[in-house]
Design a protein around this motif. Sequence first.
Motif, PDB file in Angstrom:
ATOM      1  N   SER A  71      -7.805   7.405  16.255  1.00 27.92           N
ATOM      2  CA  SER A  71      -7.438   7.091  14.876  1.00 27.92           C
ATOM      3  C   SER A  71      -7.479   5.578  14.664  1.00 27.92           C
ATOM      4  N   TYR A  72      -7.600   5.190  13.412  1.00 27.55           N
ATOM      5  CA  TYR A  72      -7.564   3.762  13.085  1.00 27.55           C
ATOM      6  C   TYR A  72      -6.275   3.124  13.614  1.00 27.55           C
ATOM      7  N   GLU A  73      -5.157   3.828  13.455  1.00 28.85           N
ATOM      8  CA  GLU A  73      -3.878   3.282  13.908  1.00 28.85           C
ATOM      9  C   GLU A  73      -3.902   3.011  15.412  1.00 28.85           C
ATOM     10  N   MET A  77      -2.980  -1.865   8.097  1.00 31.51           N
ATOM     11  CA  MET A  77      -3.882  -1.908   6.951  1.00 31.51           C
ATOM     12  C   MET A  77      -4.545  -3.281   6.834  1.00 31.51           C
ATOM     13  N   GLN A  78      -3.810  -4.325   7.165  1.00 29.64           N
ATOM     14  CA  GLN A  78      -4.408  -5.657   7.114  1.00 29.64           C
ATOM     15  C   GLN A  78      -5.535  -5.774   8.144  1.00 29.64           C
ATOM     16  N   THR A  98       0.852  -1.188   0.000  1.00 31.59           N
ATOM     17  CA  THR A  98       0.000   0.000   0.000  1.00 31.59           C
ATOM     18  C   THR A  98       0.886   1.235   0.000  1.00 31.59           C
ATOM     19  N   GLY A  99       0.532   2.234  -0.785  1.00 32.41           N
ATOM     20  CA  GLY A  99       1.312   3.463  -0.872  1.00 32.41           C
ATOM     21  C   GLY A  99       1.380   4.212   0.448  1.00 32.41           C
ATOM     22  N   GLU A 100       2.480   4.923   0.647  1.00 29.56           N
ATOM     23  CA  GLU A 100       2.695   5.662   1.899  1.00 29.56           C
ATOM     24  C   GLU A 100       1.615   6.708   2.149  1.00 29.56           C
ATOM     25  N   ALA A 101       1.216   7.423   1.122  1.00 33.32           N
ATOM     26  CA  ALA A 101       0.188   8.458   1.291  1.00 33.32           C
ATOM     27  C   ALA A 101      -1.128   7.836   1.749  1.00 33.32           C
ATOM     28  N   THR A 102      -1.484   6.705   1.180  1.00 30.05           N
ATOM     29  CA  THR A 102      -2.710   6.005   1.571  1.00 30.05           C
ATOM     30  C   THR A 102      -2.603   5.527   3.006  1.00 30.05           C
ATOM     31  N   LEU A 103      -1.452   4.965   3.371  1.00 29.48           N
ATOM     32  CA  LEU A 103      -1.265   4.494   4.734  1.00 29.48           C
ATOM     33  C   LEU A 103      -1.422   5.635   5.741  1.00 29.48           C
ATOM     34  N   TYR A 114      -4.253   5.608   8.527  1.00 31.96           N
ATOM     35  CA  TYR A 114      -3.804   5.614   9.922  1.00 31.96           C
ATOM     36  C   TYR A 114      -4.443   6.754  10.707  1.00 31.96           C
ATOM     37  N   ALA A 115      -4.536   7.919  10.095  1.00 32.52           N
ATOM     38  CA  ALA A 115      -5.034   9.111  10.779  1.00 32.52           C
ATOM     39  C   ALA A 115      -6.562   9.185  10.828  1.00 32.52           C
ATOM     40  N   MET A 116      -7.240   8.398  10.014  1.00 34.31           N
ATOM     41  CA  MET A 116      -8.695   8.445   9.945  1.00 34.31           C
ATOM     42  C   MET A 116      -9.308   8.039  11.289  1.00 34.31           C
ATOM     43  N   PRO A 117     -10.196   8.868  11.836  1.00 38.15           N
ATOM     44  CA  PRO A 117     -10.840   8.493  13.100  1.00 38.15           C
ATOM     45  C   PRO A 117     -11.783   7.308  12.906  1.00 38.15           C
ATOM     46  N   PHE A 118     -11.736   6.374  13.839  1.00 39.37           N
ATOM     47  CA  PHE A 118     -12.657   5.239  13.797  1.00 39.37           C
ATOM     48  C   PHE A 118     -14.098   5.754  13.830  1.00 39.37           C
TER      49      PHE A 118
END
Length: 120
Positions: free
Chosen positions: A61-63, A95-96, A3-8, A12-16
């Motif tokens: 965040s998702y991360e 991501m997995q 997965t591309g770095e920008a997508t990651l 990662y930063a997207m709030p659950f």
Amino acid sequence: MKTGEATLRRVYAMPFATVYPLYVKKVERKGRTTAELNEVITWLTGFDDDEVDKHIVAGTSYEDFFAAAHLNMNAPLITGVVCGVRVEEVEDPVMQKVRYLDKLVDELAHGRALAKILRS
């Protein structure tokens, strides 16, 4: 799959809390319940309903959400394609986990029996 770095960074930063209501809409539109969705999330992450609610309110965040999770030992049994991506081939661990959850929600929305979704 790489997965591309920008997508990651974006994922990662997207709030659950941003994604959870979309999951609810998806499963309810297909005749499933929020309780079933929460059971799937609990199975995967080990979070109970109160913990999930706390993550939603906190804007986790998702991360961080998946970093705090205790992934079910049967999670690697989740296989297949979601959004054109084969879940078992995703290289990035966070991501997995995101794809695992997406796959479980897809299975729930498609009417699969909860016992099969939970790999029991």
